[in-house]
Motif scaffolding. Structure first.
Motif, mmCIF file in Angstrom:
data_model
loop_
_atom_site.group_PDB
_atom_site.id
_atom_site.type_symbol
_atom_site.label_atom_id
_atom_site.label_comp_id
_atom_site.label_asym_id
_atom_site.label_seq_id
_atom_site.Cartn_x
_atom_site.Cartn_y
_atom_site.Cartn_z
ATOM 1 N N GLN A 87 0.748 -1.245 -0.150
ATOM 2 C CA GLN A 87 0.052 -0.061 0.079
ATOM 3 C C GLN A 87 0.834 1.289 0.052
ATOM 4 N N GLY A 88 0.500 2.358 -0.636
ATOM 5 C CA GLY A 88 0.759 3.503 -0.731
ATOM 6 C C GLY A 88 2.427 3.602 -0.835
ATOM 7 N N ARG A 89 3.203 4.456 0.003
ATOM 8 C CA ARG A 89 4.649 4.371 0.043
ATOM 9 C C ARG A 89 5.178 3.190 0.155
ATOM 10 N N GLU A 90 4.758 2.317 0.765
ATOM 11 C CA GLU A 90 5.363 1.043 0.990
ATOM 12 C C GLU A 90 6.007 0.298 -0.116
ATOM 13 N N VAL A 91 5.644 0.778 -1.349
ATOM 14 C CA VAL A 91 6.038 0.087 -2.470
ATOM 15 C C VAL A 91 7.432 0.625 -2.704
ATOM 16 N N SER A 92 7.775 1.615 -2.308
ATOM 17 C CA SER A 92 9.341 2.272 -2.325
ATOM 18 C C SER A 92 10.214 1.116 -1.764
ATOM 19 N N LEU A 93 9.729 0.378 -0.902
ATOM 20 C CA LEU A 93 10.683 -0.507 -0.160
ATOM 21 C C LEU A 93 10.893 -1.891 -0.734
ATOM 22 N N TYR A 94 10.518 -2.037 -1.982
ATOM 23 C CA TYR A 94 10.713 -3.180 -2.368
ATOM 24 C C TYR A 94 10.879 -3.201 -3.947
ATOM 25 N N GLY A 95 11.206 -4.467 -4.559
ATOM 26 C CA GLY A 95 11.273 -4.543 -6.075
ATOM 27 C C GLY A 95 9.822 -4.444 -6.329
ATOM 28 N N CYS A 96 9.537 -3.859 -7.440
ATOM 29 C CA CYS A 96 7.760 -3.696 -7.863
ATOM 30 C C CYS A 96 7.756 -4.368 -9.301
ATOM 31 N N ALA A 97 6.834 -5.233 -9.382
ATOM 32 C CA ALA A 97 6.426 -5.888 -10.630
ATOM 33 C C ALA A 97 5.476 -5.275 -11.423
ATOM 34 N N ALA A 98 5.436 -5.479 -12.705
ATOM 35 C CA ALA A 98 4.280 -5.072 -13.811
ATOM 36 C C ALA A 98 3.871 -6.542 -14.068
ATOM 37 N N ALA A 99 2.696 -6.922 -14.171
ATOM 38 C CA ALA A 99 2.334 -8.263 -14.676
ATOM 39 C C ALA A 99 0.915 -8.339 -14.943
ATOM 40 N N VAL A 100 0.635 -9.325 -15.764
ATOM 41 C CA VAL A 100 -0.820 -9.670 -16.205
ATOM 42 C C VAL A 100 -1.052 -11.129 -15.397
ATOM 43 N N PRO A 101 -2.381 -11.077 -15.402
ATOM 44 C CA PRO A 101 -2.990 -12.486 -14.853
ATOM 45 C C PRO A 101 -2.541 -13.858 -15.650
ATOM 46 N N ALA A 102 -2.160 -14.891 -15.046
ATOM 47 C CA ALA A 102 -1.995 -15.943 -15.744
ATOM 48 C C ALA A 102 -2.476 -17.099 -15.269
ATOM 49 N N GLY A 103 -3.616 -17.185 -14.389
ATOM 50 C CA GLY A 103 -4.231 -18.202 -13.824
ATOM 51 C C GLY A 103 -4.056 -18.200 -12.419
ATOM 52 N N ASP A 104 -5.149 -18.532 -11.758
ATOM 53 C CA ASP A 104 -5.086 -18.917 -10.223
ATOM 54 C C ASP A 104 -4.374 -17.760 -9.479
ATOM 55 N N ASP A 105 -3.300 -18.101 -8.599
ATOM 56 C CA ASP A 105 -2.364 -17.318 -8.174
ATOM 57 C C ASP A 105 -1.222 -16.688 -8.873
ATOM 58 N N LEU A 106 -1.219 -17.078 -10.177
ATOM 59 C CA LEU A 106 -0.176 -16.683 -10.941
ATOM 60 C C LEU A 106 -0.156 -15.367 -11.915
ATOM 61 N N VAL A 107 0.614 -14.650 -11.974
ATOM 62 C CA VAL A 107 0.749 -13.658 -13.029
ATOM 63 C C VAL A 107 2.017 -13.768 -13.764
ATOM 64 N N GLU A 108 2.058 -13.158 -14.989
ATOM 65 C CA GLU A 108 3.194 -12.931 -15.707
ATOM 66 C C GLU A 108 4.031 -11.910 -15.730
#
Length: 288
Positions: free
Chosen positions: A164-185
């Motif tokens: 959430q919010g500014r917390e994103v700057s603490l991590y690597g951040c992924a751009a992704a699209v759904p790939a089924g169940d709990d997976l994203v590509e």
């Protein structure tokens, strides 16, 4: 389906500045969570997933980690003489739970560099990277889910959680699209972006399943944020040639380098213990 992955790498060379002054003389990975050092939770998690060949990448002042997983003949003898069979059994099980190896990262050149030091040990096979600061609850099934995703796809799999919010700057951040169940590509990943520049709210947490191609990508990766070789940048370098997926989860992870999360984890794990859980629950109930 049983996983084909046999090896894990645990990078443990960091200085632990978020927990000073405790980490001035004690490695952050050796700070106890209830009565086990943080790094032991990662080793037990790997073993529970069927991985028993573990390489720990250490640094200066980390000898106590090697001692912890080694035999202590004198202590075992003392426990045997005193009839403390339960403690003796725990110690012997600790030294026998996995084949644990150590290599030292001589200079703090980043997580990507630390993982790259595992190349000779890992060889030409997929493997797991486990950041020991991230303690994962055994009931979460996160690592099992990631390993199963790798078996289905043959690809690298990142561990992703919405932040959430500014917390994103603490991590690597992924751009992704759904790939089924709990997976994203995953089609892009950025190391610690400013919130307004983040490609999504999917933060990369401290578990990775990586193909051996990551080693060539690390070798090609130039120092990035902080002058370090970032694992995030090396993973991004895989994407033109290989697919990268993300396994998304909601709960079960504690960042024990964060004081509040460390306290939460201590309480959660202690409450589940038969020896201390009941008394702790009563104490917490009676707190004003």
């Amino acid at each position: 389906m049983a996983s084909s992955i046999r090896k894990a790498v645990i990078p443990a060379a960091g200085m632990g500045t978020r927990f000073l002054p405790a980490t001035k003389a004690v490695p952050k990975e050796m700070i106890p969570l209830v009565d086990k050092p943080v790094i032991q939770y990662a080793v037990e998690e790997a073993v529970a997933a069927g991985i028993t060949d573990i390489l720990v990448v250490t640094g200066r002042g980390k000898q106590s980690m090697e001692d912890h997983f080694d035999r202590s003949v004198e202590l075992e003898q003392l426990l045997e003489e005193k009839g403390k069979s339960e403690e003796l059994s725990q110690l012997r099980a600790l030294s026998e739970m996995a084949s644990i190896h150590f290599v030292r990262q001589g200079r703090p050149l980043g997580l990507g560099h630390a993982v790259g030091m595992a190349r000779a040990h890992v060889g030409d096979e997929a493997f797991v990277v486990m950041l020991p600061d991230d303690v994962i609850h055994p009931k979460s099934g996160i690592l099992d889910g990631m390993l199963a995703a790798h078996e289905r796809t043959g690809a690298s799999v990142l561990c992703l959680k919405r932040v959430q919010g500014r917390e994103v700057s603490l991590y690597g951040c992924a751009a992704a699209v759904p790939a089924g169940d709990d997976l994203v590509e995953v089609h892009d990943v950025v190391e610690k972006p400013a919130p307004e520049e983040a490609p999504s709210d999917l933060g990369v947490m401290g578990r990775y399943v990586l193909t051996p191609a990551i080693f060539e990508s690390i070798a090609r990766t130039e120092p990035g944020r902080g002058g370090e070789i970032q694992l995030t940048d090396a993973i991004k370098g895989l994407m033109p040639a290989e697919k990268v997926f993300g396994y998304t989860f909601v709960e079960g992870r504690y960042d024990t380098g964060n004081k509040i999360d460390f306290l939460k984890a201590t309480i959660v794990f202690a409450l589940e213990r038969e020896d201390v859980g009941g008394d702790l629950r009563a104490f917490l109930h009676d707190l004003p």
